[in-house]
Scaffold this motif. Structure first.
Motif: not given
Length: 461
Positions: A367-394
């Motif tokens: 109904r009300h969505g997420l706040t801009d701060e929640e979205i900013r934090r989530a984008k940072g988390q998703l970006s960081g986890s994406t890069v860290l998850g690709l730090e090995d050859t597997g």
């Protein structure tokens, strides 16, 4: 030189004897900490994709097959996974012991996994041992004898694996949720199969399934690490050619899956009563198919709603009220449909309170969505986890393998980060409204009484 991410003009490759062995193109030019990704399509439709990283000393080599449990008929349920086991059990050149000992002798690791839409076999070795890994895995994929005695011996192993899964209710409830949402369809059936279907699978039926689905047009060979693309391609070509698997010179690779699969009617409740210490619940609804352009916004929404310790669900259910140890949201995308859900594990007497909170958070977010701060934090988390998850050859091998077989596209790390960065708050709120506003369904495993089970229908009303 073209920009990173842009393909070079394809070139023909030849073997050391001068025979044409395929067409090669550079899919990602590398740079900025990422490797160069190249693809060669061999005669017979076999694709070889590599990501070269000269700064490491290891290579993860994999072979992906475009076959999963959704390709099975009801009586063949579990055949893909059964076959995955059997390909380790011997070829015309090697016994099962020879296969495992070859990689053990060089400190390598070898394994495989089966999913609903693909199967992957892989080995991680030192760069100097790549020829060995290629020889062993290609031999397994092209030369398995599927011995009748091994079929019978491995049947017991798989039945034990099914039993082990049944003893793990937080895993089992996700299989139950797939059945809740997809019913008795290929996507609704368990990857492992059932005791009944596994007991009914014969050597001849499995061998026929092998011949039908392990054609080179359905395979993608991948490698990531300190690997030379041309040398690896020559090794793979020689291995498959020796097995006579590249005889159809004009064959073309099979593309990614497409189509449409219906998701089950909303408001369904499935309960499996079991004497566990906790009740395990999944509350969810239809999600997005894998190729939907809104998937980037969904990834941000998933992170903010239940993807970390600061997420809404974690804070409301665990931190503020102490009602569960594990609570999270998840998104699963298939070629033609998807799921979105919330998992929680809690004591049986807390089930309704936990589910009420989870349903409330879903409705509030719709109904009300997420706040801009929640979205900013989530984008940072998703970006960081994406890069860290690709730090090995597997992980890199996994990314390029799925990119070729499942997506039909290769994205660099910079591309991935740019897609996440481009998500707007309005896009996140729109996908929350579209998905979370749907009537959910519910799957529960645990020690619930009659009255508790009856009341679960109130959650999805």
């Amino acid at each position: 030189m073209p920009p990173a991410g842009g393909p070079f003009r394809p070139t023909a490759r030849t073997s050391s004897e001068g025979r044409a062995v395929g067409r090669t193109e550079t899919l990602l030019a590398g740079g900025n900490g990422t490797g160069t990704v190249r693809r060669t399509t061999l005669p017979g439709g076999l694709r070889v994709v590599t990501e070269t990283l000269p700064t490491v000393r290891s290579v993860t080599f994999g072979i992906w097959a475009r076959v999963g449990s959704r390709d099975e008929t009801p009586s063949l349920n579990g055949a893909t996974h059964y076959l995955e086991h059997l390909l380790f059990k011997g070829t015309e050149r090697r016994s099962a012991l020879d296969i495992s000992a070859a990689l053990d002798a060089v400190g390598g690791e070898m394994n495989a996994f089966t999913a609903k839409e693909y199967t992957c076999y892989y080995a991680r070795v030192l760069d100097r041992d790549v020829p060995l890994a290629v020889d062993v895995l290609c031999d397994m994929l092209t030369g398995s004898v599927i011995d009748a005695d091994e079929v019978e011996a491995e049947r017991g192993v798989i039945l034990e694996e099914i039993a082990m899964t049944e003893d793990d209710p937080d895993d089992c409830v996700h299989d139950l949720f797939a059945r809740t949402m997809f019913g008795d369809s290929p996507l609704g059936r368990p990857v492992l199969g059932t005791v009944e279907t596994v007991e009914g699978l014969t050597r001849d039926r499995i061998a026929r399934f092998y011949r039908e689905h392990y054609d080179p047009t359905h395979l993608v060979v991948t490698a990531a690490g300190n690997v030379d693309h041309d040398q690896l391609t020559s090794l793979v070509h020689a291995a498959f050619d020796r097995a006579g698997a590249l005889s159809r010179a004009d064959a073309e690779p099979v593309g990614p899956r497409s189509g449409s699969h219906p998701v089950h009617t909303a408001g369904r409740v499935d309960v499996v009563r079991r004497s566990t210490e906790q009740a395990h619940v999944v509350l969810g609804m239809p999600g997005l198919r894998r190729g939907d352009d809104r998937r980037w916004a969904l990834g941000v929404l998933n992170s903010a709603l239940g993807g970390g310790m600061s997420s809404r669900l974690f804070q409301e259910v665990r931190e503020k009220r102490g009602l569960a140890y594990s609570v999270y949201s998840f998104a699963a995308g298939h070629a033609d449909c998807g799921l979105f859900g919330v998992y929680a594990g809690c004591r049986a007497d807390r089930v309704h309170e936990v589910l009420k909170l989870c349903r409330g958070e879903l409705e509030q977010t719709a109904r009300h969505g997420l706040t801009d701060e929640e979205i900013r934090r989530a984008k940072g988390q998703l970006s960081g986890s994406t890069v860290l998850g690709l730090e090995d050859t597997g992980a890199l091998m996994h990314r390029i393998g799925k990119g070729e077989l499942v997506w039909g596209d290769q994205l660099s790390v910079d591309d991935l980060l740019a897609r996440i960065a481009a998500v707007t708050p309005d896009e996140v709120r729109a996908v929350a409204r579209d998905l979370l506003g749907q009537r959910p369904s519910l799957s529960v495993i645990g020690p619930l009484g009659d009255r508790q089970a009856e009341r679960l229908h109130e959650v999805v009303a």
